[in-house]
Design an enzyme around this catalytic site. Structure first.
Site, PDB file in Angstrom:
ATOM      1  CE  LYS A 183      -4.013  -2.153   2.402  1.00 36.08           C
ATOM      2  NZ  LYS A 183      -5.069  -1.859   3.216  1.00 36.08           N
TER       3      LYS A 183
ATOM      4  CG  HIS B 106      -5.453  -5.902  -0.418  1.00 34.96           C
ATOM      5  ND1 HIS B 106      -6.752  -5.893   0.133  1.00 34.96           N
ATOM      6  CD2 HIS B 106      -5.604  -6.769  -1.544  1.00 34.96           C
ATOM      7  CE1 HIS B 106      -7.378  -6.531  -0.574  1.00 34.96           C
ATOM      8  NE2 HIS B 106      -6.935  -7.237  -1.501  1.00 34.96           N
TER       9      HIS B 106
ATOM     10  CD  GLU C  95      -8.881  -8.452  -3.953  1.00 34.19           C
ATOM     11  OE1 GLU C  95      -9.667  -7.928  -3.011  1.00 34.19           O
ATOM     12  OE2 GLU C  95      -7.938  -8.980  -3.541  1.00 34.19           O
TER      13      GLU C  95
ATOM     14  CE1 TYR D 220      -9.627  -2.420   0.167  1.00 37.24           C
ATOM     15  CE2 TYR D 220      -8.571  -0.406  -0.965  1.00 37.24           C
ATOM     16  CZ  TYR D 220      -8.151  -1.802  -0.015  1.00 37.24           C
ATOM     17  OH  TYR D 220      -7.051  -2.091   0.325  1.00 37.24           O
TER      18      TYR D 220
ATOM     19  CG  ASN E 117      -3.891  -2.212   6.743  1.00 37.95           C
ATOM     20  OD1 ASN E 117      -3.580  -1.845   5.660  1.00 37.95           O
ATOM     21  ND2 ASN E 117      -4.861  -2.735   7.022  1.00 37.95           N
TER      22      ASN E 117
END
Ligand code: GDP
Length: 137
Positions: free
Chosen positions: A9, A115, A126, A49, A112
């Site tokens: 990310k 993913h 995805e 998302y 975080n």
């Protein structure tokens, strides 16, 4: 062999943790079948998302995911989806197990670091979101 979709990310790229994260992933037995750097625009991030649309953190999540480049990867391993979820740890790094990517590197529940697809079906969707067949070795 099974495949999953990972994303390093924007916080991972911004904090120059890309090398450490890739090394961690490779050392846990995953093969990298495809990798690229992309800077998502808001429409793309909202589409990726879409399942979280309407949640309290949705707008913040889109702002974060469009704040800088990120690195999607196609990974291969036996049982890749659950195996990768295991090495990244819980969504909230404070709750992540020791020696997981999020425990080691994540700053917060939002920033975080990584993913990982949460099901076989989502992994396929995805992967196709980021990569064409020709780009996957
Ligand atoms: P994941 O599968 O572990 O990535 O978790 P989710 O699918 O539930 O959430 C997607 C992403 O949204 C997470 O990885 C976080 O970046 C972000 N996120 C999830 N829950 C929260 C939250 O409560 N607050 C904020 N700010 N971000 C969240």
């Amino acid at each position: 062999m099974d495949k999953t979709l990972a994303i390093l990310k924007p916080d991972c790229v911004e904090r120059k943790l890309t090398g450490k994260a890739l090394d961690f992933i490779l050392s846990r037995g995953f093969n990298i079948l495809a990798l690229k750097m992309v800077h998502l625009n808001p429409a793309e991030a909202r589409r990726f998302y879409a399942v979280h649309r309407g949640k309290s953190f949705f707008d913040e999540l889109i702002n974060f995911m469009t704040s800088g480049p990120c690195i999607p990867l196609v990974l291969e391993k036996e049982n890749a989806v659950p195996a990768f979820r295991e090495i990244i740890g819980a969504t909230d790094p404070a709750k992540a197990a020791e020696d997981t990517l999020r425990k080691l590197y994540a700053e917060s529940v939002q920033r975080n670091t990584v993913h990982g697809s949460d099901s076989e079906e989502n992994a396929q969707k995805e992967i196709a979101f980021f990569f064409s067949l020709m780009e996957i070795t």
